[in-house]
Scaffold this motif. Structure first.
Motif, PDB file in Angstrom:
ATOM      1  N   GLN A 194     -12.946  34.817   4.550  1.00  0.00           N
ATOM      2  CA  GLN A 194     -11.750  35.493   4.038  1.00  0.00           C
ATOM      3  C   GLN A 194     -10.809  35.851   5.182  1.00  0.00           C
ATOM      4  O   GLN A 194      -9.598  35.718   5.061  1.00  0.00           O
ATOM      5  CB  GLN A 194     -12.131  36.753   3.269  1.00  0.00           C
ATOM      6  N   ARG A 195     -11.344  36.289   6.295  1.00  0.00           N
ATOM      7  CA  ARG A 195     -10.500  36.657   7.430  1.00  0.00           C
ATOM      8  C   ARG A 195      -9.812  35.440   8.032  1.00  0.00           C
ATOM      9  O   ARG A 195      -8.676  35.526   8.474  1.00  0.00           O
ATOM     10  CB  ARG A 195     -11.309  37.409   8.473  1.00  0.00           C
ATOM     11  N   PHE A 196     -10.502  34.305   8.052  1.00  0.00           N
ATOM     12  CA  PHE A 196      -9.858  33.087   8.555  1.00  0.00           C
ATOM     13  C   PHE A 196      -8.756  32.627   7.612  1.00  0.00           C
ATOM     14  O   PHE A 196      -7.728  32.129   8.053  1.00  0.00           O
ATOM     15  CB  PHE A 196     -10.875  31.968   8.773  1.00  0.00           C
ATOM     16  N   ARG A 197      -8.962  32.792   6.314  1.00  0.00           N
ATOM     17  CA  ARG A 197      -7.919  32.424   5.342  1.00  0.00           C
ATOM     18  C   ARG A 197      -6.667  33.278   5.518  1.00  0.00           C
ATOM     19  O   ARG A 197      -5.563  32.821   5.263  1.00  0.00           O
ATOM     20  CB  ARG A 197      -8.438  32.581   3.923  1.00  0.00           C
ATOM     21  N   LYS A 198      -6.854  34.517   5.949  1.00  0.00           N
ATOM     22  CA  LYS A 198      -5.723  35.433   6.119  1.00  0.00           C
ATOM     23  C   LYS A 198      -5.033  35.289   7.477  1.00  0.00           C
ATOM     24  O   LYS A 198      -4.011  35.932   7.705  1.00  0.00           O
ATOM     25  CB  LYS A 198      -6.195  36.876   5.935  1.00  0.00           C
ATOM     26  N   GLN A 199      -5.573  34.466   8.351  1.00  0.00           N
ATOM     27  CA  GLN A 199      -4.970  34.282   9.674  1.00  0.00           C
ATOM     28  C   GLN A 199      -3.558  33.732   9.530  1.00  0.00           C
ATOM     29  O   GLN A 199      -3.328  32.794   8.780  1.00  0.00           O
ATOM     30  CB  GLN A 199      -5.804  33.327  10.529  1.00  0.00           C
ATOM     31  N   LYS A 200      -2.626  34.305  10.254  1.00  0.00           N
ATOM     32  CA  LYS A 200      -1.238  33.843  10.195  1.00  0.00           C
ATOM     33  C   LYS A 200      -1.026  32.596  11.035  1.00  0.00           C
ATOM     34  O   LYS A 200      -0.195  31.760  10.717  1.00  0.00           O
ATOM     35  CB  LYS A 200      -0.302  34.954  10.662  1.00  0.00           C
ATOM     36  N   SER A 201      -1.784  32.470  12.098  1.00  0.00           N
ATOM     37  CA  SER A 201      -1.612  31.348  13.014  1.00  0.00           C
ATOM     38  C   SER A 201      -2.294  30.090  12.486  1.00  0.00           C
ATOM     39  O   SER A 201      -3.513  30.073  12.304  1.00  0.00           O
ATOM     40  CB  SER A 201      -2.189  31.705  14.386  1.00  0.00           C
ATOM     41  N   PRO A 202      -1.523  29.015  12.258  1.00  0.00           N
ATOM     42  CA  PRO A 202      -2.161  27.772  11.828  1.00  0.00           C
ATOM     43  C   PRO A 202      -3.080  27.198  12.911  1.00  0.00           C
ATOM     44  O   PRO A 202      -4.073  26.542  12.599  1.00  0.00           O
ATOM     45  CB  PRO A 202      -0.994  26.831  11.540  1.00  0.00           C
ATOM     46  N   VAL A 203      -2.785  27.478  14.184  1.00  0.00           N
ATOM     47  CA  VAL A 203      -3.638  26.994  15.271  1.00  0.00           C
ATOM     48  C   VAL A 203      -5.020  27.627  15.164  1.00  0.00           C
ATOM     49  O   VAL A 203      -6.039  26.947  15.323  1.00  0.00           O
ATOM     50  CB  VAL A 203      -3.003  27.282  16.649  1.00  0.00           C
ATOM     51  N   THR A 204      -5.074  28.908  14.847  1.00  0.00           N
ATOM     52  CA  THR A 204      -6.363  29.587  14.709  1.00  0.00           C
ATOM     53  C   THR A 204      -7.136  29.021  13.523  1.00  0.00           C
ATOM     54  O   THR A 204      -8.355  28.843  13.600  1.00  0.00           O
ATOM     55  CB  THR A 204      -6.167  31.105  14.555  1.00  0.00           C
TER      56      THR A 204
END
Length: 140
Positions: free
Chosen positions: A68-78
Motif C-alpha cells: 500500500q505504501r509503494f502504491r501511494k509513492q508519488k515518485s514513479p522512479v521509486t
C-alpha cells in the motif's frame, strides 16, 4: 542510535553494496560467468545487498503494509525501483538454481543481468535525487 543515524548508516552501506554488486555484475558479464568463485562472490554480495534494502525499507515503512505504501509513492522512479527490485530478486533465484544445477551461464542469467543493471541505474538515480541526505552535516 536514532532512526536518522540508522538510516544514514544503512544508506552508506547501500552505496558501498551498490558499487560492489555493480562491479561484480560487470565482471560476470565480461567473463560470461565462467568463474565459480566470482559467481559465489556475486551471490553473497547480492544477498547482503538485498538484506540491506530490506533494512532500508523497514527504516522507512516499518513491517506493515509495504505494498500500500509503494502504491501511494508519488515518485514513479521509486515505484519502478520496487518493480525492478522484485524482478531482479525473482530472476536471481531462478538463475541461481539453474547455475547450481549446471554451473553454466543460462539465458535466465543473462536476463537477470539486464534486469539487474536497469535496477542499479534506478538505484543510482534514487540515490542522486537524495544526495543532500548524504551531504548533510547537521548534528544527528
Amino acid at each position: 542510535m536514532s532512526k536518522v543515524k540508522k538510516l544514514r548508516l544503512c544508506d552508506w552501506m547501500l552505496v558501498f553494496a551498490t558499487a560492489l554488486i555493480l562491479t561484480s555484475g560487470i565482471q560476470l558479464e565480461a567473463t560470461g560467468s565462467r568463474g565459480l568463485l566470482w559467481v559465489w562472490i556475486h551471490v553473497i554480495i547480492g544477498c547482503l545487498f538485498f538484506a540491506n534494502i530490506i533494512w532500508h525499507l523497514y527504516l522507512h515503512f516499518g513491517w506493515k503494509s509495504w505494498i500500500q505504501r509503494f502504491r501511494k509513492q508519488k515518485s514513479p522512479v521509486t515505484r519502478w525501483l520496487a518493480v525492478f527490485a522484485l524482478l531482479t530478486i525473482i530472476s536471481a533465484f531462478i538463475a541461481l538454481f539453474h547455475w547450481i544445477g549446471s554451473y553454466t551461464h543460462s539465458p535466465i542469467g543473462g536476463i537477470h543481468g539486464k534486469i539487474g543493471f536497469v535496477f542499479l541505474i534506478l538505484v543510482i538515480g534514487h540515490t542522486v535525487k537524495r544526495i543532500k541526505f548524504f551531504k548533510s552535516t547537521r548534528k544527528l
